[in-house]
Design a protein around this motif. Sequence first.
Motif, mmCIF file in Angstrom:
data_model
loop_
_atom_site.group_PDB
_atom_site.id
_atom_site.type_symbol
_atom_site.label_atom_id
_atom_site.label_comp_id
_atom_site.label_asym_id
_atom_site.label_seq_id
_atom_site.Cartn_x
_atom_site.Cartn_y
_atom_site.Cartn_z
ATOM 1 N N ASP A 33 15.455 61.754 -41.661
ATOM 2 C CA ASP A 33 16.078 61.343 -40.395
ATOM 3 C C ASP A 33 17.405 60.623 -40.669
ATOM 4 O OD1 ASP A 33 16.789 60.355 -37.915
ATOM 5 O OD2 ASP A 33 14.829 59.490 -37.466
ATOM 6 N N GLU A 60 21.559 69.346 -41.167
ATOM 7 C CA GLU A 60 21.446 70.103 -39.919
ATOM 8 C C GLU A 60 20.801 69.276 -38.818
ATOM 9 O OE1 GLU A 60 19.234 73.491 -41.213
ATOM 10 O OE2 GLU A 60 20.920 74.238 -42.440
ATOM 11 N N GLN A 61 19.879 68.429 -39.204
ATOM 12 C CA GLN A 61 19.164 67.626 -38.201
ATOM 13 C C GLN A 61 19.840 66.283 -37.942
ATOM 14 O OE1 GLN A 61 15.175 67.274 -39.743
ATOM 15 N NE2 GLN A 61 14.643 69.379 -39.220
ATOM 16 N N GLN A 63 21.929 63.296 -36.554
ATOM 17 C CA GLN A 63 22.379 62.973 -35.197
ATOM 18 C C GLN A 63 23.585 62.038 -35.282
ATOM 19 O OE1 GLN A 63 18.127 61.602 -34.374
ATOM 20 N NE2 GLN A 63 18.847 62.173 -32.328
#
Lengths: 242, 242
Positions: A33, A60-61, A63
Amino acid sequence: MSGPAPAVILVRPQLGVNIGACARAMLNFGLTDLRLVAPRDGWPNADAGPAASGADIVLEQAQVFDSVAAACAGLSLVFATTVRNRELTRRVVTPLQAASEFHGLPQQGGLMFGPERTGLETEDLAVAHAIVTIPVNPAFGSLNLAQAVLVTAYEWARQGSDQADAVLVNHDGPAPHEELEGLIAAVDEQLARNGYYNPVPGRAAAARLTMRNLFTRPEFSAGEVRTLRGIVRGLSKPRREG
Amino acid sequence: MSGPAPAVILVRPQLGVNIGACARAMLNFGLTDLRLVAPRDGWPNADAGPAASGADIVLEQAQVFDSVAAACAGLSLVFATTVRNRELTRRVVTPLQAASEFHGLPQQGGLMFGPERTGLETEDLAVAHAIVTIPVNPAFGSLNLAQAVLVTAYEWARQGSDQADAVLVNHDGPAPHEELEGLIAAVDEQLARNGYYNPVPGRAAAARLTMRNLFTRPEFSAGEVRTLRGIVRGLSKPRREG
């Protein structure tokens, strides 16, 4: 008891290669994360991919957020990685202790890291509950961003599912960060309305920072935050009758 | 009981930048004895200095050997860092265990690392007493040479440190109790005046206890208590002019 792997929050990171190297360091120890606060060169960044050496899933994930507080939404205990700061009152813990506390919480925690050259500002640190300092050689402390991520991530993975000693009994962990922000905003609004903040230039900002610190350091739980919001309302105005 | 910091033995390292990065990782955690076995591009290597980021002393003192066995001269326990090898019978330990064993020995030990791409050969491993494996994510193990050095060096330093796991900085201790009581009384009085406490029998006492807990647990300092009294006044009523 142990919650999900902690989030890694990179505050105003400068170079894409360093963001990629952080992703690589994270995934080696099972962290996925990644949260970016105002990356200097925008996002995505073409330099990040090659430096991630295959940890593409983390990039890619990732945020992107425009404030540290927004990036902490949904997280419980947040540690800022820094050398000591002279302005804030905070617990300073080792990576071992930080990882131990993460493992003792059912919720997800976070690890916050500052920009490559300058490190975290006091305003960034004020959002964190405590500080984690990597015990480097006092005569030569020169960890880069990805190395700091690596050491803290390693500690989290190493301690694995081993049950940590409880650090605070009868406490279900710090409130989700947005609830704490709600409390701070409510206090701030009422104080501003009542003219609490000194109009001398610069003093209001300092007073706001002091106020934020007082409400962040105790690691109030969600229930405690609700109670405090009730107290703030109670202090502000008479209860409306039925 | 603990001997000198372990030596780091780089076996046939390829790139100067990686040797420099290893020196930097070492010195961060107090390791200074770097031993190079047949570095591919010779020694010294102009690429190493910039990558060392100031850890020049480690590079200057580095010794070059033409065999692994020669590089291990004078060392006691030597661990080879690698994934498991199918041909040798060796103990396989974690970085924690390796560091613990170093600290338990009066003599100097060593940590051996292989070339960047290929890792250590069986003949190299045969010189080591045991194998240390860093517990990376089984689905993504991608530590570079300097990162492997960093993690093992960190473990050695961490275990040798007598630093407390947690301290509270910039805090001058909890306020004298009567000052805390004054704060609690002020909050209580204002809440009572505003009808905050539920008139149902027994509920007011519980609410008072909850309120008291919230202000007691954080161990606010005397200065913080004064600030909070100001906040309570600020929440309660507009500032008087003049």
